[in-house]
Design a protein around this motif. Structure first.
Motif, PDB file in Angstrom:
ATOM      1  N   THR A  61       9.943   3.668  -6.501  1.00 42.98           N
ATOM      2  CA  THR A  61      10.100   4.014  -7.914  1.00 42.98           C
ATOM      3  C   THR A  61       8.735   4.427  -8.481  1.00 42.98           C
ATOM      4  N   PRO A  62       8.724   5.105  -9.634  1.00 45.67           N
ATOM      5  CA  PRO A  62       7.432   5.444 -10.253  1.00 45.67           C
ATOM      6  C   PRO A  62       6.565   4.207 -10.503  1.00 45.67           C
ATOM      7  N   VAL A  63       7.199   3.102 -10.889  1.00 47.14           N
ATOM      8  CA  VAL A  63       6.462   1.860 -11.138  1.00 47.14           C
ATOM      9  C   VAL A  63       5.790   1.367  -9.858  1.00 47.14           C
ATOM     10  N   GLN A  64       6.514   1.402  -8.765  1.00 48.85           N
ATOM     11  CA  GLN A  64       5.947   0.937  -7.493  1.00 48.85           C
ATOM     12  C   GLN A  64       4.778   1.814  -7.059  1.00 48.85           C
ATOM     13  N   VAL A  65       4.879   3.098  -7.293  1.00 50.09           N
ATOM     14  CA  VAL A  65       3.771   3.998  -6.963  1.00 50.09           C
ATOM     15  C   VAL A  65       2.570   3.704  -7.868  1.00 50.09           C
ATOM     16  N   ALA A  66       2.835   3.496  -9.161  1.00 50.87           N
ATOM     17  CA  ALA A  66       1.743   3.192 -10.099  1.00 50.87           C
ATOM     18  C   ALA A  66       1.009   1.917  -9.690  1.00 50.87           C
ATOM     19  N   ILE A  67       1.753   0.886  -9.340  1.00 52.68           N
ATOM     20  CA  ILE A  67       1.141  -0.383  -8.929  1.00 52.68           C
ATOM     21  C   ILE A  67       0.340  -0.186  -7.636  1.00 52.68           C
ATOM     22  N   ALA A  68       0.934   0.501  -6.668  1.00 48.80           N
ATOM     23  CA  ALA A  68       0.234   0.753  -5.397  1.00 48.80           C
ATOM     24  C   ALA A  68      -1.027   1.581  -5.627  1.00 48.80           C
ATOM     25  N   TRP A  69      -0.974   2.538  -6.548  1.00 45.53           N
ATOM     26  CA  TRP A  69      -2.134   3.371  -6.852  1.00 45.53           C
ATOM     27  C   TRP A  69      -3.270   2.515  -7.421  1.00 45.53           C
ATOM     28  N   VAL A  70      -2.923   1.618  -8.349  1.00 45.22           N
ATOM     29  CA  VAL A  70      -3.943   0.735  -8.926  1.00 45.22           C
ATOM     30  C   VAL A  70      -4.540  -0.159  -7.844  1.00 45.22           C
ATOM     31  N   LEU A  71      -3.692  -0.736  -7.011  1.00 44.79           N
ATOM     32  CA  LEU A  71      -4.165  -1.643  -5.961  1.00 44.79           C
ATOM     33  C   LEU A  71      -4.985  -0.933  -4.882  1.00 44.79           C
ATOM     34  N   ALA A  72      -4.845   0.394  -4.794  1.00 43.03           N
ATOM     35  CA  ALA A  72      -5.601   1.165  -3.800  1.00 43.03           C
ATOM     36  C   ALA A  72      -7.074   1.305  -4.176  1.00 43.03           C
ATOM     37  N   VAL A  86      14.160 -10.006 -14.576  1.00 41.62           N
ATOM     38  CA  VAL A  86      14.072 -10.353 -13.158  1.00 41.62           C
ATOM     39  C   VAL A  86      14.133  -9.078 -12.319  1.00 41.62           C
ATOM     40  N   LYS A  87      14.964  -8.130 -12.743  1.00 44.60           N
ATOM     41  CA  LYS A  87      15.075  -6.854 -12.018  1.00 44.60           C
ATOM     42  C   LYS A  87      13.719  -6.139 -11.971  1.00 44.60           C
ATOM     43  N   HIS A  88      13.003  -6.116 -13.113  1.00 42.10           N
ATOM     44  CA  HIS A  88      11.678  -5.492 -13.162  1.00 42.10           C
ATOM     45  C   HIS A  88      10.692  -6.233 -12.260  1.00 42.10           C
ATOM     46  N   LEU A  89      10.777  -7.576 -12.266  1.00 45.66           N
ATOM     47  CA  LEU A  89       9.899  -8.377 -11.416  1.00 45.66           C
ATOM     48  C   LEU A  89      10.132  -8.034  -9.942  1.00 45.66           C
ATOM     49  N   GLU A  90      11.400  -7.954  -9.550  1.00 46.07           N
ATOM     50  CA  GLU A  90      11.722  -7.616  -8.154  1.00 46.07           C
ATOM     51  C   GLU A  90      11.205  -6.224  -7.788  1.00 46.07           C
ATOM     52  N   GLU A  91      11.350  -5.286  -8.719  1.00 46.03           N
ATOM     53  CA  GLU A  91      10.849  -3.928  -8.485  1.00 46.03           C
ATOM     54  C   GLU A  91       9.336  -3.949  -8.292  1.00 46.03           C
ATOM     55  N   ASN A  92       8.638  -4.721  -9.140  1.00 51.63           N
ATOM     56  CA  ASN A  92       7.179  -4.800  -9.055  1.00 51.63           C
ATOM     57  C   ASN A  92       6.728  -5.414  -7.730  1.00 51.63           C
ATOM     58  N   VAL A  93       7.408  -6.456  -7.295  1.00 48.52           N
ATOM     59  CA  VAL A  93       7.055  -7.126  -6.045  1.00 48.52           C
ATOM     60  C   VAL A  93       7.192  -6.166  -4.864  1.00 48.52           C
ATOM     61  N   GLU A  94       8.173  -5.266  -4.930  1.00 53.44           N
ATOM     62  CA  GLU A  94       8.400  -4.286  -3.854  1.00 53.44           C
ATOM     63  C   GLU A  94       7.221  -3.318  -3.699  1.00 53.44           C
ATOM     64  N   ALA A  95       6.340  -3.272  -4.697  1.00 47.66           N
ATOM     65  CA  ALA A  95       5.172  -2.387  -4.609  1.00 47.66           C
ATOM     66  C   ALA A  95       4.096  -2.962  -3.697  1.00 47.66           C
ATOM     67  N   SER A  96       4.126  -4.275  -3.489  1.00 44.88           N
ATOM     68  CA  SER A  96       3.104  -4.874  -2.617  1.00 44.88           C
ATOM     69  C   SER A  96       3.501  -4.671  -1.163  1.00 44.88           C
ATOM     70  N   GLY A  97       2.505  -4.672  -0.315  1.00 44.76           N
ATOM     71  CA  GLY A  97       2.757  -4.484   1.106  1.00 44.76           C
ATOM     72  C   GLY A  97       2.996  -3.034   1.495  1.00 44.76           C
ATOM     73  N   TRP A  98       2.782  -2.139   0.555  1.00 43.46           N
ATOM     74  CA  TRP A  98       2.940  -0.710   0.815  1.00 43.46           C
ATOM     75  C   TRP A  98       1.690  -0.005   0.301  1.00 43.46           C
ATOM     76  N   GLU A  99       1.179   0.936   1.055  1.00 41.59           N
ATOM     77  CA  GLU A  99      -0.012   1.665   0.624  1.00 41.59           C
ATOM     78  C   GLU A  99       0.278   3.153   0.560  1.00 41.59           C
ATOM     79  N   ILE A 100      -0.271   3.780  -0.445  1.00 35.75           N
ATOM     80  CA  ILE A 100      -0.150   5.233  -0.574  1.00 35.75           C
ATOM     81  C   ILE A 100      -1.071   5.870   0.468  1.00 35.75           C
ATOM     82  N   PRO A 101      -0.554   6.798   1.274  1.00 36.92           N
ATOM     83  CA  PRO A 101      -1.414   7.456   2.272  1.00 36.92           C
ATOM     84  C   PRO A 101      -2.626   8.134   1.630  1.00 36.92           C
ATOM     85  N   LYS A 102      -3.733   8.151   2.380  1.00 35.88           N
ATOM     86  CA  LYS A 102      -5.005   8.671   1.859  1.00 35.88           C
ATOM     87  C   LYS A 102      -4.908  10.097   1.318  1.00 35.88           C
TER      88      LYS A 102
END
Length: 198
Positions: A61-72, A86-102
């Motif tokens: 989702t766009p949110v997961q990409v945004a979170i991954a981008w910040v964490l990068a 809770v749905k938003h929390l679950e979506e946010n958690v799905e952003a961890s453990g994934w990295e945007i390719p360089k």
């Protein structure tokens, strides 16, 4: 140095749920928040669209990409999101453990550099327009003058301490916007801002 990133989804702006021409009610903080005004809102919508495009590529989702981008970013150890369900929390958690390719991170950086240049230019134009044109009805004038102050400070045009007294005077009018003489007070604040903002 370690950093905890705040408001990673831009108060919901990067979720993709807002559209051009979106209206916020006066009781909603986004009604007054400069992030949701004028070219800053347009800028945020384009960022959300870019995150959505990248999300489609990777099934995120766009949110997961945004979170991954910040964490990068080097030094960022945590991305605060403030989920409201809770749905938003679950979506946010799905952003961890994934990295945007360089290569995608490089493309995002280039995109944001171009966007930032566009935004700076448009913000300067908006400040000038708000300060020289006649003010609109009091509620709109109040929001516009808040935008001028916040934007001038964020662009480094003026120091916060120099403009704070005018901000306090303006913010003190927020409960008087329906009174008859408030338009004159807002015009006076506009004139004060013209004097201090080059």
């Amino acid at each position: 140095m370690r950093i905890i990133a705040f408001s990673t989804t831009g108060r919901g702006l990067l979720t993709g749920k807002f559209k051009e021409g979106q209206k916020f009610e006066p009781g909603d903080i986004r009604y007054l928040d400069p992030l949701f005004q004028r070219e800053r809102f347009q800028h945020g919508l384009r960022m959300a669209k870019k995150f959505a495009e990248l999300g489609e590529k990777y099934g995120k989702t766009p949110v997961q990409v945004a979170i991954a981008w910040v964490l990068a970013h080097e030094g960022v150890i945590c991305a605060l999101t403030g989920p409201s369900t809770v749905k938003h929390l679950e979506e946010n958690v799905e952003a961890s453990g994934w990295e945007i390719p360089k290569e995608d991170l490089r493309e995002l950086d280039e995109f944001f550099k171009r966007e930032d240049e566009w935004l700076r230019q448009k913000q300067k134009e908006s400040i000038k327009q708000i300060l020289i044109e006649p003010l609109q009805e009091p509620q709109k004038a109040f929001v516009d003058l808040i935008y001028v102050i916040e934007t001038a400070v964020s662009l480094g045009i003026i120091e916060e301490k120099e403009i704070l007294p005018i901000f306090y005077e303006l913010y003190g009018l927020r409960k008087e916007l329906d009174k008859e003489d408030v338009s004159e007070k807002l015009k006076d604040i506009q004139a004060q801002l013209r004097k201090v903002i080059p």
